[in-house]
Enzyme design. Structure first.
Site, PDB file in Angstrom:
ATOM      1  N   PRO A   2      35.850  27.322 -36.065  1.00 58.68           N
ATOM      2  CA  PRO A   2      37.157  27.894 -35.753  1.00 58.68           C
ATOM      3  C   PRO A   2      37.059  29.387 -35.455  1.00 58.68           C
ATOM      4  O   PRO A   2      36.632  30.166 -36.289  1.00 58.68           O
ATOM      5  CB  PRO A   2      37.975  27.670 -37.035  1.00 58.68           C
ATOM      6  CG  PRO A   2      37.161  26.768 -37.887  1.00 58.68           C
ATOM      7  CD  PRO A   2      35.755  26.912 -37.468  1.00 58.68           C
ATOM      8  N   GLU A   3      37.418  29.755 -34.263  1.00 62.98           N
ATOM      9  CA  GLU A   3      37.598  31.162 -33.949  1.00 62.98           C
ATOM     10  C   GLU A   3      39.101  31.386 -33.868  1.00 62.98           C
ATOM     11  O   GLU A   3      39.891  30.479 -34.116  1.00 62.98           O
ATOM     12  CB  GLU A   3      36.896  31.504 -32.627  1.00 62.98           C
ATOM     13  CG  GLU A   3      35.387  31.345 -32.747  1.00 62.98           C
ATOM     14  CD  GLU A   3      34.617  32.497 -32.112  1.00 62.98           C
ATOM     15  OE1 GLU A   3      35.187  33.590 -31.967  1.00 62.98           O
ATOM     16  OE2 GLU A   3      33.450  32.297 -31.770  1.00 62.98           O
TER      17      GLU A   3
END
Length: 268
Positions: A2-3
């Site tokens: 997850p960015e």
DNA sequence: CTTTCAGCCTGACGGC
DNA sequence: TGCCGTCAGGCTGAAA
């Protein structure tokens, strides 16, 4: 992993089902995350109305009538809306059941994430730089912060004190678009190039959020695969493969313990 | 002050 | 088939 775009996508997918609803139960199956889940959080949260859900950097902030829950997805975390009758999968560590029947499950194989409660703020948020998609984030800021800094530009823009939410994928992609070598000293990049770089960072993040949003309709059904993984990555994960611009092989080096792929011909 | 680096953790993958 | 080593990486805090 997850960015910022995936966290933003998660926020947008989850918020309409959770905000203004009441927490029926918060079940912690495994509280051993990056930091131990706040002791007594189930009792603290029970019966409370969710006032709002917001995001700061990659942290999700679930505001309750009393206190706030701060969630981080770490490296491998995800939040999914599921039917409360659906069987719990391996690594589903926390579930939040709402009185309207919605069930939010926190899934995190590596347990690098976090789920904390506080009514007096979170120290993790104290020294964060600006959000990348606001006017606070400018080339001028990068230029001034970087003067006399010998650190390579890639770890510099990935430092949360410089700007938040720029992880390895988007740092790599933005530097490629800006034609800047990831190992160039941050202090030896001109104001003009920093101004261009901020535009590229904003563009790659915005485009990833847009594409992440395309899978939102499937969110409730549990198809949580974010759309942005399908977007064309020009350098990240492509070490040794030909540059999309000049076809010369991309180089893969390590900077600050992170793999960094770039084109030695196009990036200077 | 700046910079580097170990550690947290599991799953995927390659070599034997 | 399965075992073992390596890699992936955001973030913190200690060390240099």
């Amino acid at each position: 992993m997850p960015e910022l775009p995936e966290v933003e996508t998660t926020l947008r997918g989850v918020a309409p089902h959770i905000v203004d609803q009441f927490i029926d139960q918060l079940r912690v199956h495994n509280g051993s995350l990056r930091w131990p889940v706040t002791r007594g959080i189930s009792e603290l949260a029970k019966g409370q109305r969710v006032v709002a859900i917001t995001r700061r950097a990659k942290y999700l902030l679930v505001e309750l009538e009393r206190g706030t829950m701060m969630i981080h997805l770490g490296m491998s975390g995800s939040l999914r809306l599921v039917d409360r009758a659906a069987p719990r999968r391996k690594h589903d560590h926390i579930e939040m059941l709402m009185t309207n029947g919605v069930c939010l499950r926190y899934h995190d194989p590596r347990r690098f994430g976090a789920w904390l409660w506080s009514d007096s703020g979170f120290p993790q948020l104290d020294h964060l730089g600006p959000e990348p998609l606001t006017d606070e984030f400018t080339g001028k800021r990068l230029f001034e912060l970087s003067r006399k800094r010998k650190m390579a530009i890639k770890p510099f823009i990935m430092d949360n004190r410089t700007v938040v939410g720029v992880g390895n994928i988007y740092a790599s992609e933005a530097l490629f678009r800006g034609g800047i070598r990831p190992d160039r000293a941050a202090g030896r990049v001109s104001l003009k190039r920093y101004e261009q770089l901020t535009v590229h960072i904003k563009e790659v993040l915005t485009s990833a959020i847009t594409q992440g949003g395309t899978t939102l309709r499937d969110f409730v059904n549990g198809n949580g695969e974010p759309g942005y993984f399908q977007q064309t990555l020009m350098v990240y994960g492509r070490g040794g493969q030909p540059c999309v611009t000049c076809a010369k092989p991309l180089k893969d080096i390590r900077l600050g313990q992170r793999s960094s792929v770039f084109c030695p011909a196009c990036q200077r």
